[in-house]
Each structure stands twice: as structure tokens, then as C-alpha cells.
Design a protein around this motif. Structure first.
Motif: not given
Length: 218
Positions: A38-49, A7-8, A77-79
Motif C-alpha cells: 500500500w501507499d499511505v497518506v497521513w492525517y494526524v491529530d495531536e493533543g486530542l482525545s 491516521y495517527l 483508513i488504517v490505524v
């Protein structure tokens, strides 16, 4: 092979001014994932607090993780940094409780939280204990203030009223979710009942009834 959600998140200001952008977060997660196979699948929230958990891609990730273990296609989930996920200890504690109940891992690389390992799980448990202590201290202070007011003959009103923002969120969720689904979503977002407790289907139904009754009298 373990598959984790990476998660980004960046806010608008950070995108412009901070060196810790999406690429830096992705690189940190990729290094950690490579070291653990690990394999990673990406989820990205841009411009959000991170003031709340009500972010589209984070909610999508948590929904994917909520599937029962035998049917789930991701393991956690990893950050790169905890504040990418949440700036609230209470919200993070809620996520950890959900992860423990549904048997998926939470990893915050900067703090050494990795609930797939014994040491990381210990760190997570300490953080949850601190959050629980904080809630109990607040409850004790509120109770003491109410008792003092009562002795002085003053009425403080209902301190446990549901915040309007929480009520609005509940009604928004009910438009597209079942009562049980609404309770789950509110808990994932770190929102509590008027008494500071986790949401249940029964609590959602009662709160919705009160909100609708108030609306009808306006």
C-alpha cells in the motif's frame, strides 16, 4: 496501487508519558502497508482525545473517504491501534457501517480488523453485532423501567430527549452544512437521535425546528 489513509493520534498526556507516540504508530502502519503493497497518506491529530469523533484531521479523512468510489483517491483508513481511532464501540460500529456503505476499508492493526480481507471483515461484523446487541439491551431496560413506572403511577418524563451537547453540535454543523451534510457528519461522529437512531435529513430538520422553538421561548 492501493492508497490508504494512515491516521495517527496522541493526547497531550500521551505525548509526554507514553511510549506509543506518533513515531511508533507510524512505524507500525508503515510495516503493515509495506507487507500489503500500500501507499499511505497521513492525517494526524495531536493533543486530542478519542472521547468523540469530532477531531479536525479525522473529520477531514472521513470526508475524503465519503466521496463516491469512482471519484475517490483513497481506498480506506488504517490505524495502529483501535483506540487511536475511537474508544467507543458504538462510534467504531458507526464508522464500519459507513465504510461498508461507501465501499472503503477500515484497518485496526492491533485487533486484526481489516475489512479488505474476509477474516478481517468477519471480526468487524462481530464487533458491529455486539454494538447492536448493546443498544437493544439498553432499549429493553429503558422500556421495562418506563412500564414499571407507569404501573406505579409515576411519570419518568421523556427519556429520549436529545442531549444538549448533541443539539449544540447539530446547530454548529448547520451553520456551515446542508441538512443532509449535517446528518452525515452527526452519524460519522457517532451521535444518535433522541431515540438512539441514525440521523436522516428529516430528523435533522425536525430537531433543528424544536431547538430553535425552545430558544425563542427563553
Amino acid at each position: 496501487m492501493t492508497t490508504m489513509i494512515g491516521y495517527l493520534r496522541v493526547s497531550t498526556e500521551e505525548q509526554a508519558n507514553s511510549g506509543l507516540g506518533l513515531d511508533a504508530q507510524r512505524e507500525s502502519i508503515e510495516r503493515y502497508a509495506d507487507a500489503h503493497g500500500w501507499d499511505v497518506v497521513w492525517y494526524v491529530d495531536e493533543g486530542l482525545s478519542a472521547k468523540s469523533l469530532a477531531r479536525p484531521q479525522l473529520q477531514a479523512a472521513l470526508t475524503r473517504l465519503h466521496v463516491l468510489p469512482k471519484r475517490r483517491d483513497v481506498d480506506g483508513i488504517v490505524v495502529a491501534k483501535l483506540d487511536r481511532l475511537s474508544r467507543s464501540v458504538h462510534d467504531f460500529s458507526g464508522i464500519l457501517k459507513l465504510a461498508n456503505a461507501r465501499k472503503w476499508a477500515v484497518v485496526a492493526i492491533d485487533l486484526g480488523v481489516d475489512t479488505s480481507t474476509p477474516t478481517g471483515k468477519l471480526v468487524a461484523n462481530v464487533m458491529m453485532s455486539v454494538a447492536e446487541w448493546e443498544r437493544e439491551v439498553i432499549g429493553e431496560r429503558t422500556s421495562a423501567a418506563m412500564q414499571a413506572a407507569k404501573r406505579q403511577g409515576r411519570h419518568m418524563g421523556r427519556v429520549s430527549a436529545l442531549p444538549p451537547s448533541t443539539g449544540d453540535r447539530l446547530m454548529t454543523l448547520r451553520a456551515t452544512h446542508t441538512i443532509a451534510g449535517t446528518a452525515h457528519a452527526l452519524n460519522v461522529e457517532g451521535l444518535c437521535t433522541a431515540l438512539g437512531a441514525p440521523w436522516s435529513a428529516n430528523a435533522v430538520a425536525k430537531a433543528q425546528k424544536r431547538i430553535e422553538a425552545r430558544a425563542a421561548t427563553r
